[in-house]
Design a protein around this motif. Sequence first.
Motif, PDB file in Angstrom:
ATOM      1  N   ASP A 254     -13.020  -5.094  48.933  1.00 36.15           N
ATOM      2  CA  ASP A 254     -13.833  -6.530  48.508  1.00 36.15           C
ATOM      3  C   ASP A 254     -15.304  -6.061  47.943  1.00 36.15           C
ATOM      4  O   ASP A 254     -15.626  -6.830  47.246  1.00 36.15           O
ATOM      5  CB  ASP A 254     -14.253  -7.398  49.871  1.00 36.15           C
ATOM      6  CG  ASP A 254     -14.863  -8.354  49.770  1.00 36.15           C
ATOM      7  OD1 ASP A 254     -14.173  -9.509  49.106  1.00 36.15           O
ATOM      8  OD2 ASP A 254     -16.243  -8.502  50.377  1.00 36.15           O
ATOM      9  N   LYS A 255     -15.647  -4.835  48.149  1.00 35.40           N
ATOM     10  CA  LYS A 255     -16.823  -4.586  47.371  1.00 35.40           C
ATOM     11  C   LYS A 255     -16.987  -4.138  45.735  1.00 35.40           C
ATOM     12  O   LYS A 255     -17.710  -4.417  45.110  1.00 35.40           O
ATOM     13  CB  LYS A 255     -17.563  -3.393  48.118  1.00 35.40           C
ATOM     14  CG  LYS A 255     -17.859  -3.637  49.611  1.00 35.40           C
ATOM     15  CD  LYS A 255     -18.679  -2.601  50.284  1.00 35.40           C
ATOM     16  CE  LYS A 255     -18.811  -2.863  51.713  1.00 35.40           C
ATOM     17  NZ  LYS A 255     -19.467  -1.563  52.444  1.00 35.40           N
ATOM     18  N   ASN A 256     -15.759  -3.561  45.566  1.00 35.80           N
ATOM     19  CA  ASN A 256     -15.392  -3.223  44.225  1.00 35.80           C
ATOM     20  C   ASN A 256     -14.625  -3.873  43.372  1.00 35.80           C
ATOM     21  O   ASN A 256     -14.210  -3.421  42.309  1.00 35.80           O
ATOM     22  CB  ASN A 256     -15.099  -1.644  44.093  1.00 35.80           C
ATOM     23  CG  ASN A 256     -13.614  -1.301  44.620  1.00 35.80           C
ATOM     24  OD1 ASN A 256     -13.222  -2.022  45.396  1.00 35.80           O
ATOM     25  ND2 ASN A 256     -13.214  -0.164  44.548  1.00 35.80           N
ATOM     26  N   TYR A 257     -13.837  -4.796  43.769  1.00 37.55           N
ATOM     27  CA  TYR A 257     -12.834  -5.569  43.067  1.00 37.55           C
ATOM     28  C   TYR A 257     -13.300  -6.353  42.021  1.00 37.55           C
ATOM     29  O   TYR A 257     -12.741  -6.423  40.888  1.00 37.55           O
ATOM     30  CB  TYR A 257     -12.122  -6.670  44.088  1.00 37.55           C
ATOM     31  CG  TYR A 257     -12.837  -8.086  44.047  1.00 37.55           C
ATOM     32  CD1 TYR A 257     -12.382  -9.132  43.326  1.00 37.55           C
ATOM     33  CD2 TYR A 257     -13.907  -8.403  44.810  1.00 37.55           C
ATOM     34  CE1 TYR A 257     -13.108 -10.397  43.410  1.00 37.55           C
ATOM     35  CE2 TYR A 257     -14.581  -9.285  45.011  1.00 37.55           C
ATOM     36  CZ  TYR A 257     -14.264 -10.513  44.202  1.00 37.55           C
ATOM     37  OH  TYR A 257     -14.917 -11.822  44.175  1.00 37.55           O
ATOM     38  N   GLN A 258     -14.646  -6.550  41.729  1.00 39.20           N
ATOM     39  CA  GLN A 258     -15.205  -7.543  40.688  1.00 39.20           C
ATOM     40  C   GLN A 258     -15.272  -6.379  39.581  1.00 39.20           C
ATOM     41  O   GLN A 258     -15.037  -6.721  38.342  1.00 39.20           O
ATOM     42  CB  GLN A 258     -16.510  -8.012  41.010  1.00 39.20           C
ATOM     43  CG  GLN A 258     -16.762  -9.098  39.785  1.00 39.20           C
ATOM     44  CD  GLN A 258     -16.091 -10.441  39.779  1.00 39.20           C
ATOM     45  OE1 GLN A 258     -15.735 -10.741  40.846  1.00 39.20           O
ATOM     46  NE2 GLN A 258     -15.490 -10.668  38.723  1.00 39.20           N
ATOM     47  N   SER A 259     -15.956  -5.325  39.650  1.00 36.28           N
ATOM     48  CA  SER A 259     -15.750  -4.077  38.847  1.00 36.28           C
ATOM     49  C   SER A 259     -14.606  -3.879  38.284  1.00 36.28           C
ATOM     50  O   SER A 259     -14.504  -3.539  37.191  1.00 36.28           O
ATOM     51  CB  SER A 259     -16.836  -3.173  39.277  1.00 36.28           C
ATOM     52  OG  SER A 259     -16.155  -2.537  40.224  1.00 36.28           O
ATOM     53  N   PHE A 260     -13.476  -3.649  39.001  1.00 38.66           N
ATOM     54  CA  PHE A 260     -12.268  -3.430  38.771  1.00 38.66           C
ATOM     55  C   PHE A 260     -11.736  -4.268  37.790  1.00 38.66           C
ATOM     56  O   PHE A 260     -11.192  -3.933  36.567  1.00 38.66           O
ATOM     57  CB  PHE A 260     -11.291  -3.175  40.013  1.00 38.66           C
ATOM     58  CG  PHE A 260      -9.746  -2.963  39.559  1.00 38.66           C
ATOM     59  CD1 PHE A 260      -9.330  -1.673  39.294  1.00 38.66           C
ATOM     60  CD2 PHE A 260      -8.987  -3.934  39.718  1.00 38.66           C
ATOM     61  CE1 PHE A 260      -8.186  -1.357  38.799  1.00 38.66           C
ATOM     62  CE2 PHE A 260      -7.836  -3.728  39.367  1.00 38.66           C
ATOM     63  CZ  PHE A 260      -7.257  -2.663  39.214  1.00 38.66           C
ATOM     64  N   LEU A 261     -11.706  -5.575  38.132  1.00 41.23           N
ATOM     65  CA  LEU A 261     -11.268  -6.793  37.130  1.00 41.23           C
ATOM     66  C   LEU A 261     -11.985  -6.905  36.075  1.00 41.23           C
ATOM     67  O   LEU A 261     -11.334  -7.178  34.953  1.00 41.23           O
ATOM     68  CB  LEU A 261     -11.303  -8.151  38.033  1.00 41.23           C
ATOM     69  CG  LEU A 261     -10.680  -8.220  39.076  1.00 41.23           C
ATOM     70  CD1 LEU A 261     -10.453  -9.575  39.801  1.00 41.23           C
ATOM     71  CD2 LEU A 261      -8.890  -7.906  38.909  1.00 41.23           C
ATOM     72  N   ASN A 262     -13.443  -6.527  36.024  1.00 41.40           N
ATOM     73  CA  ASN A 262     -14.124  -6.412  34.612  1.00 41.40           C
ATOM     74  C   ASN A 262     -13.719  -5.405  33.699  1.00 41.40           C
ATOM     75  O   ASN A 262     -14.246  -5.373  32.512  1.00 41.40           O
ATOM     76  CB  ASN A 262     -15.517  -6.596  34.938  1.00 41.40           C
ATOM     77  CG  ASN A 262     -16.039  -7.914  35.717  1.00 41.40           C
ATOM     78  OD1 ASN A 262     -15.396  -8.977  35.135  1.00 41.40           O
ATOM     79  ND2 ASN A 262     -17.067  -7.950  36.382  1.00 41.40           N
ATOM     80  N   GLY A 263     -13.020  -4.500  34.245  1.00 40.91           N
ATOM     81  CA  GLY A 263     -12.687  -3.139  33.229  1.00 40.91           C
ATOM     82  C   GLY A 263     -11.493  -3.387  32.264  1.00 40.91           C
ATOM     83  O   GLY A 263     -11.445  -2.768  31.198  1.00 40.91           O
ATOM     84  N   TRP A 264     -11.185  -4.952  32.167  1.00 40.81           N
ATOM     85  CA  TRP A 264     -10.442  -5.301  30.976  1.00 40.81           C
ATOM     86  C   TRP A 264     -11.134  -5.104  29.756  1.00 40.81           C
ATOM     87  O   TRP A 264     -10.456  -4.997  28.570  1.00 40.81           O
ATOM     88  CB  TRP A 264      -9.813  -6.697  31.267  1.00 40.81           C
ATOM     89  CG  TRP A 264     -10.898  -7.638  31.043  1.00 40.81           C
ATOM     90  CD1 TRP A 264     -11.448  -8.316  32.123  1.00 40.81           C
ATOM     91  CD2 TRP A 264     -11.559  -8.457  29.853  1.00 40.81           C
ATOM     92  NE1 TRP A 264     -12.324  -9.303  31.578  1.00 40.81           N
ATOM     93  CE2 TRP A 264     -12.183  -9.374  30.287  1.00 40.81           C
ATOM     94  CE3 TRP A 264     -10.853  -8.245  28.533  1.00 40.81           C
ATOM     95  CZ2 TRP A 264     -12.698 -10.042  29.320  1.00 40.81           C
ATOM     96  CZ3 TRP A 264     -11.514  -9.144  27.585  1.00 40.81           C
ATOM     97  CH2 TRP A 264     -12.458 -10.059  27.918  1.00 40.81           C
ATOM     98  N   GLN A 265     -12.535  -5.273  29.732  1.00 41.17           N
ATOM     99  CA  GLN A 265     -13.085  -5.508  28.482  1.00 41.17           C
ATOM    100  C   GLN A 265     -13.112  -4.106  27.921  1.00 41.17           C
ATOM    101  O   GLN A 265     -13.135  -3.812  26.694  1.00 41.17           O
ATOM    102  CB  GLN A 265     -14.461  -5.988  28.742  1.00 41.17           C
ATOM    103  CG  GLN A 265     -14.478  -7.558  29.095  1.00 41.17           C
ATOM    104  CD  GLN A 265     -15.979  -8.012  29.494  1.00 41.17           C
ATOM    105  OE1 GLN A 265     -17.094  -6.869  29.296  1.00 41.17           O
ATOM    106  NE2 GLN A 265     -16.257  -9.067  29.718  1.00 41.17           N
TER     107      GLN A 265
END
Length: 771
Positions: A254-265
Amino acid sequence: MVIKMFRPQSRISSVLLVILFIFGEHLVKSSPENDPYKTLGVSKSASQTEIKKAYKHLAREWHPDKNKDPGAEDMFIKITKSYEILSNEERRANFDRYGQMEDNQAFGHSQQQGYRSSFHNSFYFDESFFHFPNCGLYEYLLHHAQFNSDVLPDSYRRPYLIKVTSDWCFACIHIEPVWRESVQELEPLGVGIGIVDMGYERRLASQLGAHRTPSILGVVNGRFTFFHQAVVRENLRQFIEDLLPQRMVEKVTDKNYQSFLNGWQSENKPSVLLFDQVPIFPLMYKLTAFAFRDYVRFGYVDQGEKYNTPLLRRFNINTHAPTMLLFKEDTEKPADIIQARGMKRQIMEEFVSNNKFLRVPRLVNQQLFDELCPVKQFHRRRKYCVLLITGEDQAFVPGNEAFLQFATANSKEVLRFAYVYQRQQQPLCQALLQNHAVLSPQVVILERRSPAGKVMYRSVIGGWNGSEEDKHRLYEQLELLQRDPAYLTSDATLPELNNEMAPMFLIQWMNTAYDYFLQIYDDILYSNWREMMPILSLIFSALFILFGTVIIQAFSESGEDKPQKAKPRERPKAEEDDSSRPTTSSRPPKKDFVEVTELTDITYTSNLVKLRPGHINIVLVLSEASKNALLRKFAKEVFSFSGTQTLHFSFLNADKHRQWMPALLALTLDSAQGHSDDEESSDHTGYVLALNGYKKYFCLFRPVFTGDDASEASAAFDSSSRASSRATSLEVHHKLDRLGLWMERLMEGTLTRLRVHAWPSLDPAHGSAES
């Protein structure tokens, strides 16, 4: 004296065994099921053409996809094996001699070997002395050509587990039950299985580095790794997991999911999240990640961890079954989702394969371009690529986001949207923009016509700022394109794209060195001395040469006592000046020498008008006053290109032929498009032209002074007259400062070509020269 007594029962048993061998051979020879001639319906004297014709006819008739008979598949396999026997002269002769039908039989053996194999195939005892370890797994047998054409390339998508065995291998019999269980477990997960019989495929076994049986090895990314532990299911499964690259699947919370998903850029890939109850990554998920690692990023969420509860609620995950979410540019809402209690490999691969590209991916290499915009093959399979040429700065972000919104709202099967950074892919952008530097983003609609790079395209007028007017204009042009494919009017040949994601050379070298030393360590640890002998020989040879050189230098005499050779005298400056002067001699060019021919009434026709196809003449325009300075500079700038057989170098004296240059510019087809300055100018000294006499076009270099200011140069001299003369010479010398860069662009084919109807004559009275 010792007398050996033979029991009558033993003699009778030996006789029965011989009879059994002969009976087994006769049974195989007389069995109609194992006769390839009867299977294909040809005679024993049939030619290869007749055999091939019969095979094609029967293969079409009994192919399982066309024949719904329950025994069609078995019959098709039987027909294929029969053709493999009869199409090979050596195998055919072996069958005619021994009646051997097996396609993996080692040919050229003795007649006793044929008897043994025939008896072995006719009388098989499951756990007896005659047990053959590969029985029942013939579909996994590998041949040398098949391994190199199929298995090695496929090992970059999935790992392979290969067993090396042979006839009469008793240790192979003991591991056979475990091998079968492991195959039944690992193959459905996506692991490739192979069996190599060392007795019949010694060449393949030698390529694998297997010198004893049984041997088990894994193949991943074309690299072989041997299995050295106890043969049990758990060890084989762990062996496959260890072969896979590390960090293919990232643990997401729950803490790092946002950074993981933003890695598409940054990585230009969609993201997949698997939610499951087990704390470790499932092997099937790792294998899927390995197969699609070049397209998709993979993450894993453990549903059993309490700190992941907010993440499960955010995406409304059902905890009673594994769930896969796939995210593209929108990280708040998944683009696709599947959920199944028994998640199968085929379901996973199909799910990822259908979503392996972003909605608007960035073209970062040629492979991605080939898959997004395939070459047109059939009229109904047209694929149009809508390409946005933009920049990386923050000022381009609003336009890029507007392009993404347009692509999302107008997604169609025939349209593929993508974007490219102009700075990263300059050759591609220059080909589409016709070498014009564009500051604002541009949209290009293209269709690929050939794998060599030929495309038909059309640029959207007005550029792209992301406004509603831009969207409406692009929508109208796409509608016109779908109604009329001939709407694309321009054509170009695109260069291959730069691989922006390629690792640095140092990283590649370190990875290669790591794999190499890991292989050496594995060979030393498990004493694979046959493979280590060439490496050890190379190491000892290098050490011997190194220490031998040191010893020789240590005991050699000091170089100070040796007489030194007299240095060659430097050539006078006058000789150096003479060496750079042009000459019409036919002798081969010497070092630092460029042969430059003067264009006269005699040499003009052969050096330009009738120049051979593919050859170009580089002509320097000069005057009598600037002749020496310009020729020296010209020879220096073009020397690195003088080895090209298709380039010729000449000079034209403007004092003798004053009307030729204005006449050429007047005949130029594009003279109205920006060459009025050249026509009005009376001084063409320092101009360089690349003339293609066959195709009737030329490229023009205009001199640009880039040296020091003439007044600054004159300050170093006492006399004002000498200073003025020096400044003039310096200015003339610097006229060709950028000629080297112009020559590079000429060789690349990126210069503007000016076409003419006919070449002007050196003599103005005769008009244009004949073609």
